[in-house]
Design an enzyme around this catalytic site. Sequence first.
Site, short mmCIF file in Angstrom:
data_model
loop_
_atom_site.label_atom_id
_atom_site.label_comp_id
_atom_site.label_asym_id
_atom_site.label_seq_id
_atom_site.Cartn_x
_atom_site.Cartn_y
_atom_site.Cartn_z
N GLU A 128 63.46 -87.33 62.20
CA GLU A 128 63.20 -85.36 62.04
C GLU A 128 62.66 -84.34 62.05
O GLU A 128 62.61 -83.48 60.78
CB GLU A 128 64.10 -85.98 60.09
CG GLU A 128 64.81 -87.11 60.11
CD GLU A 128 65.18 -87.52 58.32
OE1 GLU A 128 64.32 -86.69 57.66
OE2 GLU A 128 66.50 -88.52 58.22
N GLU A 275 69.69 -94.24 61.75
CA GLU A 275 69.06 -95.41 60.43
C GLU A 275 70.92 -94.70 59.92
O GLU A 275 71.42 -93.93 59.84
CB GLU A 275 67.46 -94.34 59.50
CG GLU A 275 66.76 -94.69 60.32
CD GLU A 275 65.49 -93.57 59.45
OE1 GLU A 275 65.62 -92.88 58.65
OE2 GLU A 275 64.54 -93.39 60.12
#
Length: 453
Positions: A128, A275
């Site tokens: 991220e 995820e």
Amino acid sequence: MDGLRRLRFCKSMAPFLFLLLLVVSSTIADEDAFIGVNIGTDLSNMPSSTQVVALLKAQQIRHVRLYDADRAMLLALGNTGIRVTVSVPNEQLLGIGQSNATAANWVARNVLAHVPATNITAIAVGSEVLTTLPNAAPVLVSALKFIHSALVAANLDSQIKVSTPHSSSIILDSFPPSQAFFNRTWEPVMVPLLKFLQSTGSYLMLNVYPYYDYMQSNGVIPLDYALFRPLLPNKEAVDANTLMHYTNVFDAIVDAAYFAMSYLNFTNIPLVVLESGWPSKGDSSEPDATIDNANTYNSNLIRHVLNNTGTPKHPGIAVSTYIYELYNEDLRPGSVSEKNWGLFDANGNPVYILHLTGSGTVLANDTTNQTYCVAKDGADRKMLQAALDWACGPGKVDCSPLLQGQQCYEPDNVVAHATYAFDAYYHKMAMAQGTCYFNGVATITTTDPSTES
């Protein structure tokens, strides 16, 4: 009594037919899609690498993602056949993104030293980055290219793919999905990144957390929609531009990513969800972080992926997904929920028993006894009728035995007919969590309704 015997006859073939379907679907699922698990290590009593691998084997988990490239873990995973995604931690990204030699050294130390014994199939570069480490954004694509160049030099580029996981928050206006686009601030990064993924045959890595979308929606997103629970047709979200119906948040986010890529003229890049999960415990500000909701979400997510349902934009093209996460990480900073995303505790005991009957063998720790789904006592008759209509319509239950003159017509009342349809749907969905809800008019029982007088 005659009607009840008929009901028993109607039900008797359902488990057999369902198991037959499961054999077919699980075989197809093994070829087309997979469920993996993330392995975090922020535990005060972290199991040894050999203990971790023993748990993976026991649960028949064949795909894992590590948040680093821990040597002991990679050695323990050797000769197991388990497919491994290793990660370049964010703190190493700047160095690798600025130096081809540093990237080559990282690959030599963390990949070449372990293959082919350890089945490394992907490298996740950073995590991220655009939203958590924006100062490294200018070197992100360089880092991917340098890592890939080292794999090319070792003739491993076809076996090991390189990508970087993104938060779904980089997608703006994510509903309706057809109007979604990547935050334009990051277009100078996203365009060359997508070109790299396309040219190397890699895939977009996306972290998808319907829990946070639900929490941040201030009641706009219904809990059932976030948990993959069955929805009445009028509760489904409809994209007005495409007329596609969305029955869960997960599919809507994935399709938003597909549309955002197509907005930048990239239409053939696959997507993997690196995820996704739901916390099993939270503080008073997180009342929906519960064991039941975590079980419902993860059980239904696994079934959704392995059934190759796909998304409304790409039906039948399943999105392989890694569950977050294997263990509860008690050392993670932040709220109570941050420490409670795991499927297991540090001793390898399941936090909850997933309801995965028939979803293949991955995470097959289901000890569920035979249960049935029946109309709830005192349920509103109009709501029962609406739920019955849904089960026999969008729910795709074969309700022809309930027609007049057929074997399950008697007793002719909405409670008996709803019970037949609810239970047929429940078993069709392998008794997955959330599939005996029907807007609150159904309940699970261990008493076979066909034996009640």
